[in-house]
Write an enzyme that holds these catalytic residues in place. Structure first.
Site, short mmCIF file in Angstrom:
data_model
loop_
_atom_site.label_atom_id
_atom_site.label_comp_id
_atom_site.label_asym_id
_atom_site.label_seq_id
_atom_site.Cartn_x
_atom_site.Cartn_y
_atom_site.Cartn_z
CG HIS A 64 -0.31 0.03 2.64
ND1 HIS A 64 0.31 1.10 3.02
CD2 HIS A 64 -0.49 -1.02 3.34
CE1 HIS A 64 0.57 0.62 4.26
NE2 HIS A 64 0.13 -0.50 4.37
CG HIS A 88 4.00 -1.35 2.36
ND1 HIS A 88 2.86 -1.88 2.01
CD2 HIS A 88 4.33 -1.55 3.59
CE1 HIS A 88 2.44 -2.68 3.06
NE2 HIS A 88 3.13 -2.31 4.04
CB CYS A 127 1.10 -6.31 20.32
SG CYS A 127 0.37 -5.74 18.72
CB CYS A 155 4.43 -5.09 17.96
SG CYS A 155 3.41 -3.35 17.99
CB CYS A 158 -0.80 -2.89 20.45
SG CYS A 158 0.12 -2.18 19.52
CG HIS A 216 -0.75 -3.21 15.23
ND1 HIS A 216 0.59 -2.99 15.99
CD2 HIS A 216 -0.57 -3.21 13.91
CE1 HIS A 216 1.42 -2.92 15.17
NE2 HIS A 216 0.93 -3.00 13.95
CE LYS A 258 1.51 2.99 10.36
NZ LYS A 258 2.01 1.69 11.00
CE LYS A 287 -4.82 -7.25 5.65
NZ LYS A 287 -5.18 -8.39 6.49
N1 MSP Z 1 8.50 -6.82 8.80
C1 MSP Z 1 8.48 -5.39 9.63
C2 MSP Z 1 9.98 -4.78 9.16
C3 MSP Z 1 11.08 -5.54 9.35
S1 MSP Z 1 12.42 -4.78 9.02
C4 MSP Z 1 13.69 -5.68 9.51
C5 MSP Z 1 7.27 -4.52 9.33
N2 MSP Z 1 6.78 -4.66 8.25
S2 MSP Z 1 5.47 -3.66 7.67
O1 MSP Z 1 4.91 -4.18 6.61
O2 MSP Z 1 4.44 -3.30 8.60
O3 MSP Z 1 6.07 -2.20 7.15
C6 MSP Z 1 6.32 -1.22 8.04
C7 MSP Z 1 6.92 -0.07 7.26
O4 MSP Z 1 6.03 0.24 6.15
C8 MSP Z 1 7.19 0.99 7.83
O5 MSP Z 1 8.32 1.06 8.67
C9 MSP Z 1 7.08 1.95 6.96
O6 MSP Z 1 8.33 2.06 6.24
C10 MSP Z 1 6.08 1.65 5.99
N3 MSP Z 1 4.94 2.13 6.12
C11 MSP Z 1 3.48 1.28 6.44
N4 MSP Z 1 2.57 2.37 6.55
C12 MSP Z 1 3.07 3.63 6.51
C13 MSP Z 1 2.23 4.98 6.71
N5 MSP Z 1 0.91 4.97 7.10
N6 MSP Z 1 3.36 5.73 6.65
C14 MSP Z 1 4.55 5.78 6.34
N7 MSP Z 1 5.22 4.54 6.42
C15 MSP Z 1 4.38 3.26 6.47
O7 MSP Z 1 7.16 -3.83 10.25
#
Ligand code: MSP
Length: 516
Positions: free
Chosen positions: A19, A22, A127, A130, A144, A147, A297, A300
């Site tokens: 999304h 990411h 959680c 997390c 949490c 989430h 924020k 998903k």
């Molecule tokens: N799998 C772990 C990360 C492991 S790294 C060794 C994880 N994955 S995640 O799919 O949840 O991705 C989190 C990351 O996605 C955030 O740190 C950021 O880089 C990005 N983002 C997800 N949602 C976001 C927003 N709404 N805004 C900005 N960045 C966001 O955590």
């Protein structure tokens, strides 16, 4: 030998499709990779997917497929999204890759042998979002806060990593290396966690009786590795830790990009894991804020997600890249709205930049049959002022962008673009043409065309379609600095007199504001 640069995104959980959140981190990393290459660096860009743990196992079960089938499907969707977004990564790591699993095993065995892992029992609130135990301070109303889901009490015998042993080392390290974690507010956040309490040791295993979907511990086959411990190691497994050339070349220049949601694992667990294994910490942890919609924020679990591809289709590749990198100030949250995208596209891209290029090309066509006009030194038409401005501008652009402050860097570049439009209005080429002042007219247009060349050169890491198009129209390659220094091209002698410009259409069509 070129200087090295190593840039990483978080590896994304495959329990959700790609999304916008990411996409932002990945576009930022892509920009940094291309930007450092432009500066002459040899840059290695890593992204990938995080495929183990409770969360993934749960999602696979919900879909009624095996975890492996499930992770293959979603990981492929991330690859597809990044290909649609023209993301130029060098490696895509999956935590289910055999080479990654071997590194996790080797790493665990190494620190097990040095005595930093022990067996014990622990009860705590977990959680799943997390994928970690939360401290009592982190839990609000039994939930949490990140989430917005209830935490679960879990007690079991497990393996623990001695985080606590390295707590004072880490405090000291962060204090001595003041931009190790940046911007500063996140460094302060990590320091305040480290200074306010004794760190609990980190539970790094899960009994197979509860979770099978993970990497088996090398010293106990009844347990799998805790997903965060496994995931963080992607940053070195993808380089071929411990002895491959990429690891030796790039690890010393590691820059991680994350959002603030995963500050604790990256700011605390990861440097301590590296220290325990006798490795140098990364260079910088670069932390950005959240993209919010209606002050929440985007994620998903909250259900308000938009696919990056749909946005690119609707607004265009360059438009979305520009919006992302301009709108979010590094470290702060930003608001996502389609109105804001349309505003940025219409004002900055269509009015300021697109118009500048269009009117300059039109005038060259009209007055010089499309041939790049000559500069006459006896009628400089403020050339020195312009040149001085672009030198200052590019210096500021480079200084901001190299530290991930893309919004400020682009501000500087746009100040110059606006100045160029003003320069045209002041020099009035149409008036010079009327008065048959051909040498002056020729010099003015050459000054502007040379300025446009430099602007487009600086924008190549950002505007993947438009900058090369304009450079090509100016009969210049989209090359990087190579062995040159920036100063070598910061002059007005980059174009060739009498070359015929390609014709170009409207670079950024104006968009209609969405109606309620
Ligand atoms: N799998 C772990 C990360 C492991 S790294 C060794 C994880 N994955 S995640 O799919 O949840 O991705 C989190 C990351 O996605 C955030 O740190 C950021 O880089 C990005 N983002 C997800 N949602 C976001 C927003 N709404 N805004 C900005 N960045 C966001 O955590």
């Amino acid at each position: 030998m070129n200087k090295k640069f190593y840039i990483t995104t978080p590896i994304y959980y495959v329990n959700a499709e790609p999304h916008l959140g990411h996409a932002y981190s990945t576009i930022l990393a892509d920009f940094m990779n291309r930007f450092y290459k432009l500066m002459g660096y040899d840059s290695f860009f890593l992204t990938g997917t995080d495929e183990h743990g409770d969360k993934i196992a749960e999602s696979a079960q919900e879909k009624g497929v095996s975890p492996k089938e499930y992770v293959d499907q979603i990981s492929a969707k991330f690859k597809k999204a990044w290909s649609d977004l023209k993301i130029d990564y060098r490696a895509f790591v999956r935590t289910t890759d055999q080479s990654h699993k071997e590194v996790v095993s080797l790493f665990l065995q190494t620190i097990y042998e040095t005595g930093d892992i022990y067996f014990g029992s622990y009860g705590g609130y977990y959680c799943i979002g997390c994928e970690r135990f939360l401290t009592s301070k982190e839990i609000v109303n039994n939930q949490c806060p990140e989430h917005q889901k209830p935490v679960k009490f879990i007690e079991e015998k497990n393996y623990f990593f001695k985080l606590n042993k390295y707590q004072s080392w880490l405090i000291d390290y962060i204090e001595k290396n003041s931009d190790f974690i940046r911007p500063e507010r996140y460094k302060n956040e990590v320091l305040s966690i480290l200074k306010s309490d004794q760190l609990d040791d980190l539970c790094i295993s899960r009994p197979k009786s509860r979770l099978e979907w993970g990497i088996t511990l090398p010293f106990d086959d009844q347990y799998v590795t805790y997903v965060w411990f496994d995931a963080l190691l992607n940053y070195i497994s993808a380089l071929g830790y411990p002895d491959q050339k990429n690891f030796k070349d790039y690890w010393p220049e590691a820059h991680h990009i994350i959002a603030k949601d995963i500050l604790k694992p990256h700011g605390i667990f990861w440097p301590i894991m590296l220290k325990a294994a006798g490795l140098e910490p990364y260079q910088h942890l670069n932390v950005h804020g959240y993209w919010n919609m209606d002050d929440t924020k985007m994620s998903k679990s909250l259900g308000n997600v938009i696919s990056p591809q749909s946005l690119i289709e609707r607004y265009g590749q360059d438009q979305i890249r520009y919006f992302f990198l301009k709108e979010m100030h590094f470290g702060s949250d930003a608001k996502f709205s389609e109105e804001a995208i349309i505003g940025k596209v219409n004002f900055d891209l269509a009015n300021d930049f697109g118009n500048l290029v269009k009117r300059t090309f039109n005038m060259t066509e009209k007055y010089f049959a499309g041939k790049i006009p000559e500069f006459f030194s006896d009628c400089s038409m403020n050339r020195a002022v312009l040149l001085d401005k672009i030198k200052n501008t590019s210096q500021q652009y480079f200084d901001f962008c190299k530290d991930f402050k893309t919004s400020l860097g682009l501000d500087k570049l746009w100040e110059f673009i606006r100045y160029l439009n003003k320069y045209i209005d002041e020099q009035k080429p149409w008036q010079l043409a009327k008065e048959a002042k051909t040498r002056e007219l020729s010099s003015v247009l050459r000054n502007i065309l040379e300025s446009i060349y430099l602007v487009c050169f600086l924008l190549t890491p950002l505007l993947l379609e438009t900058a090369p198009l304009v450079l090509k129209a100016l009969k210049k390659d989209n090359s990087n600095l190579g062995n040159n220094q920036l100063e070598d091209i910061l002059n007005f002698n980059n174009l060739k007199t009498k070359e015929v410009l390609d014709k170009i259409g409207v670079l950024f069509p104006k968009l209609e504001q969405v109606k309620d």
